[in-house]
Design an enzyme around this catalytic site. Structure first.
Site, PDB file in Angstrom:
ATOM      1  NE  ARG A 227     -16.494  56.765  -1.201  1.00 51.66           N
ATOM      2  CZ  ARG A 227     -16.728  55.932  -0.182  1.00 51.66           C
ATOM      3  NH1 ARG A 227     -17.418  54.826  -0.379  1.00 51.66           N
ATOM      4  NH2 ARG A 227     -16.288  56.218   1.028  1.00 51.66           N
ATOM      5  CG  HIS A 275     -22.867  54.457   0.166  1.00 47.04           C
ATOM      6  ND1 HIS A 275     -22.118  55.513  -0.304  1.00 47.04           N
ATOM      7  CD2 HIS A 275     -22.003  53.713   0.910  1.00 47.04           C
ATOM      8  CE1 HIS A 275     -20.877  55.417   0.145  1.00 47.04           C
ATOM      9  NE2 HIS A 275     -20.783  54.321   0.895  1.00 47.04           N
TER      10      HIS A 275
HETATM   11  P1  NDP Z   1      -7.545  50.130   1.382  1.00 49.65           P
HETATM   12  O1  NDP Z   1      -6.856  51.447   1.363  1.00 49.65           O
HETATM   13  O2  NDP Z   1      -7.257  49.188   2.487  1.00 49.65           O
HETATM   14  O3  NDP Z   1      -7.274  49.342   0.016  1.00 49.65           O
HETATM   15  C1  NDP Z   1      -7.259  49.967  -1.213  1.00 49.65           C
HETATM   16  C2  NDP Z   1      -6.722  48.993  -2.252  1.00 49.65           C
HETATM   17  O4  NDP Z   1      -6.811  49.611  -3.535  1.00 49.65           O
HETATM   18  C3  NDP Z   1      -5.265  48.639  -2.027  1.00 49.65           C
HETATM   19  O5  NDP Z   1      -5.035  47.286  -2.327  1.00 49.65           O
HETATM   20  C4  NDP Z   1      -4.538  49.535  -3.031  1.00 49.65           C
HETATM   21  O6  NDP Z   1      -3.306  49.011  -3.511  1.00 49.65           O
HETATM   22  C5  NDP Z   1      -5.536  49.541  -4.165  1.00 49.65           C
HETATM   23  N1  NDP Z   1      -5.334  50.726  -5.014  1.00 49.65           N
HETATM   24  C6  NDP Z   1      -5.413  52.030  -4.693  1.00 49.65           C
HETATM   25  N2  NDP Z   1      -5.125  52.818  -5.735  1.00 49.65           N
HETATM   26  C7  NDP Z   1      -4.816  51.976  -6.752  1.00 49.65           C
HETATM   27  C8  NDP Z   1      -4.409  52.174  -8.091  1.00 49.65           C
HETATM   28  N3  NDP Z   1      -4.244  53.412  -8.604  1.00 49.65           N
HETATM   29  N4  NDP Z   1      -4.163  51.082  -8.844  1.00 49.65           N
HETATM   30  C9  NDP Z   1      -4.305  49.833  -8.343  1.00 49.65           C
HETATM   31  N5  NDP Z   1      -4.689  49.580  -7.072  1.00 49.65           N
HETATM   32  C10 NDP Z   1      -4.943  50.641  -6.288  1.00 49.65           C
HETATM   33  O7  NDP Z   1      -9.119  50.456   1.320  1.00 49.65           O
HETATM   34  P2  NDP Z   1     -10.314  49.577   1.881  1.00 49.65           P
HETATM   35  O8  NDP Z   1     -10.173  48.205   1.365  1.00 49.65           O
HETATM   36  O9  NDP Z   1     -10.461  49.783   3.337  1.00 49.65           O
HETATM   37  O10 NDP Z   1     -11.561  50.317   1.188  1.00 49.65           O
HETATM   38  C11 NDP Z   1     -11.650  50.424  -0.213  1.00 49.65           C
HETATM   39  C12 NDP Z   1     -12.781  51.382  -0.587  1.00 49.65           C
HETATM   40  O11 NDP Z   1     -14.045  50.769  -0.355  1.00 49.65           O
HETATM   41  C13 NDP Z   1     -12.869  52.659   0.238  1.00 49.65           C
HETATM   42  O12 NDP Z   1     -11.919  53.618  -0.212  1.00 49.65           O
HETATM   43  C14 NDP Z   1     -14.291  53.098   0.006  1.00 49.65           C
HETATM   44  O13 NDP Z   1     -14.354  53.944  -1.118  1.00 49.65           O
HETATM   45  C15 NDP Z   1     -15.031  51.799  -0.287  1.00 49.65           C
HETATM   46  N6  NDP Z   1     -15.991  51.457   0.772  1.00 49.65           N
HETATM   47  C16 NDP Z   1     -17.315  51.316   0.429  1.00 49.65           C
HETATM   48  C17 NDP Z   1     -18.231  50.969   1.373  1.00 49.65           C
HETATM   49  C18 NDP Z   1     -19.647  50.767   0.998  1.00 49.65           C
HETATM   50  O14 NDP Z   1     -20.493  50.531   1.863  1.00 49.65           O
HETATM   51  N7  NDP Z   1     -19.985  50.821  -0.264  1.00 49.65           N
HETATM   52  C19 NDP Z   1     -17.852  50.732   2.766  1.00 49.65           C
HETATM   53  C20 NDP Z   1     -16.459  50.899   3.013  1.00 49.65           C
HETATM   54  C21 NDP Z   1     -15.562  51.252   2.041  1.00 49.65           C
HETATM   55  P3  NDP Z   1      -2.055  48.851  -2.504  1.00 49.65           P
HETATM   56  O15 NDP Z   1      -2.466  47.765  -1.532  1.00 49.65           O
HETATM   57  O16 NDP Z   1      -0.966  48.420  -3.375  1.00 49.65           O
HETATM   58  O17 NDP Z   1      -1.872  50.177  -1.838  1.00 49.65           O
HETATM   59  C1  OXD Z   2     -16.921  53.989   3.709  1.00 48.12           C
HETATM   60  C2  OXD Z   2     -18.277  53.925   3.256  1.00 48.12           C
HETATM   61  O1  OXD Z   2     -16.068  54.565   3.046  1.00 48.12           O
HETATM   62  O2  OXD Z   2     -19.182  53.715   4.069  1.00 48.12           O
HETATM   63  O3  OXD Z   2     -16.660  53.432   4.798  1.00 48.12           O
HETATM   64  O4  OXD Z   2     -18.527  54.055   2.060  1.00 48.12           O
END
Ligand code: NDP
Ligand code: OXD
Length: 312
Positions: A227, A275
Site C-alpha cells: 500500500r 496498482h
Molecule cells: P496476509 O494478511 O495474509 O499477510 C499479512 C502478513 O503481514 C502476515 O505475515 C502478518 O504477520 C504480517 N504483518 C501484519 N502486521 C504486521 C506487523 N505489525 N509487523 C510484522 N508483520 C506484520 O495478507 P496478504 O499476504 O494476503 O496481503 C498483504 C497485502 O498486500 C494486502 O493487505 C494488500 O495491502 C496488499 N495487496 C496488494 C496488491 C496489489 O496489487 N498491489 C494485491 C493484493 C494485496 P502474521 O502472519 O504474523 O499475522
Molecule cells: C488488494 C489489492 O488488496 O488489489 O487485493 O490491492
C-alpha cells in the site's frame, strides 16, 4: 430459500465484468449496484472496494461484508462500519499467482542489472556487468502472509537468500524468519532487495521511511506492492538521489491515481505501475465469494475473516 441479495459498491472498478462473473458464480443472485440499492431491508451481503463512507451503516439485514481486495484498510477507514458484521477479505490463488509473477519479475530485473543495461543501451555502451549468483543476493520480504509467503517460497526456489519479517514466527523452508519490531532493524540490515507485502494498519503505516530504508545496505532496492501508506513518499527521492537506494519499484501510492505532477512519474530510478501488481480476477474471485455466501447460508464458518482489532 430466496436467492441472496448483494450490494455491489466498488465505485472505482469496472462493474460489468463483476456483475457478469458474480451472476455466473451464483445464478439468480440479486445484485444491487450502489447507489441503486432498492429496498435496503432486503440486502444480505455487500461486496466493496473503496466504498463511500456511511453506505453500509443503514442496511438493517446486512450479514457479511466482502472485500474485493486482499487488503481491507479501504473498508475499515469507514468509521460508521457496523462493528458486529463480519468482514471477509479476498484470498484467491489467482491473486497469489499474479503477485508472485510481479515480485519475481522485479527481483530478477534488479538481480540481473537490467536498469544498468538499459542505461548502457541508451548511450551505446557494450559492457558485461558482474553477474551475482542468486545465493549471493539477499531478498527480504516484509509480511509472510498469503502473498509474502508465496513469493518467499518461489524466490527461495530460485536459490535467492530469502528472509521474511512477520508479526508471528513462521517456519518456511529456505526462508529465515524475523519477528516483530525488535527484529526489524536486523532484518533490514541484511536485505539487498526489500519487498513490502504488509497490510496497511496503524502499526505498519509509514514503515518505509528514511530511518528504516537507511538500515538497508547501500545500493539496495525497494519493491512496494502493498500500500502507498507504507511509504513516507517524501523520504524516498533523497535516498535514491544520494545513491543509498539503487532503484525502486512502486505499484501503490498514497493517492491513487498518482497525481500527474507527482515527481515519482519522471524519476529515472523509479519503476511505476498503476496498482496492478496483482489484480483480483472477477471469474475466480466471484466463485470464492459465492462459496463463502453458500457457507454462510448453511450456517458454516466463513473463510478469510478479517480480525478487525488487528486490522487485517
Ligand atoms: P496476509 O494478511 O495474509 O499477510 C499479512 C502478513 O503481514 C502476515 O505475515 C502478518 O504477520 C504480517 N504483518 C501484519 N502486521 C504486521 C506487523 N505489525 N509487523 C510484522 N508483520 C506484520 O495478507 P496478504 O499476504 O494476503 O496481503 C498483504 C497485502 O498486500 C494486502 O493487505 C494488500 O495491502 C496488499 N495487496 C496488494 C496488491 C496489489 O496489487 N498491489 C494485491 C493484493 C494485496 P502474521 O502472519 O504474523 O499475522
Ligand atoms: C488488494 C489489492 O488488496 O488489489 O487485493 O490491492
Amino acid at each position: 430459500m430466496k436467492p441472496p441479495v448483494l450490494l455491489y459498491a466498488c465505485p472505482t472498478v469496472d462493474q460489468e465484468a463483476w456483475v457478469k462473473a458474480l451472476s455466473a458464480a451464483w445464478p439468480g443472485i440479486d445484485i444491487r449496484l450502489w447507489p441503486q440499492t432498492g429496498d435496503k431491508d432486503e440486502i444480505d451481503y455487500a461486496f466493496v472496494w473503496k466504498q463511500p463512507a456511511g453506505i453500509l451503516s443503514d442496511l438493517p439485514n446486512l450479514k457479511v461484508i466482502f472485500s474485493l481486495g486482499a487488503g481491507v484498510e479501504h473498508v475499515l477507514t469507514d468509521m460508521t462500519l457496523p462493528a458486529a458484521i463480519p468482514l471477509v477479505r479476498m484470498v484467491d490463488p489467482t491473486l497469489v499467482t499474479g503477485m508472485v509473477e510481479f515480485v519475481v519479475m522485479q527481483v530478477l530485473h534488479y538481480h540481473r542489472s537490467m536498469p544498468a543495461y538499459a542505461a548502457q543501451q541508451r548511450t551505446g555502451i557494450w559492457k558485461q556487468l558482474p553477474q551475482l549468483l542468486p545465493s549471493e543476493r539477499r531478498v527480504g520480504i516484509l509480511g509472510l502472509g498469503e502473498l509474502g509467503a508465496a513469493c518467499a517460497r518461489v524466490l527461495a526456489g530460485f536459490g535467492f537468500d530469502v528472509a521474511g519479517w512477520s508479526r508471528s514466527a513462521k517456519d518456511l523452508p529456505g526462508v529465515r524468519g524475523y519477528v516483530g519490531p525488535g527484529q526489524l532493524d536486523g532484518f533490514l540490515a541484511q536485505t539487498d532487495i526489500l519487498v513490502c507485502l504488509l497490510p496497511l494498519t496503524a502499526q505498519t503505516r509509514g514503515i518505509l521511511n528514511r530511518r528504516t530504508l537507511s538500515m538497508l545496505p547501500r545500493g539496495s532496492y525497494l519493491i512496494n506492492a502493498a500500500r502507498g501508506g507504507h511509504l513516507v513518499e517524501d523520504d524516498l527521492i533523497p535516498l535514491l538521489d544520494e545513491g543509498h537506494l539503487s532503484a525502486a519499484t512502486l505499484d501503490v501510492f498514497a493517492v491513487e491515481p498518482l497525481p500527474t505532477a507527482h515527481p515519482f512519474w519522471t524519476h529515472p530510478k523509479i519503476t511505476l505501475v498503476p496498482h496492478a501488481a496483482a489484480l483480483t480476477h472477477p471469474g475466480t474471485a466471484s466463485r470464492i465469494v459465492a462459496a463463502n455466501i453458500d457457507r454462510h447460508r448453511r450456517g458454516e464458518a466463513l473463510h478469510n475473516l478479517v480480525d478487525r482489532a488487528r486490522g487485517y
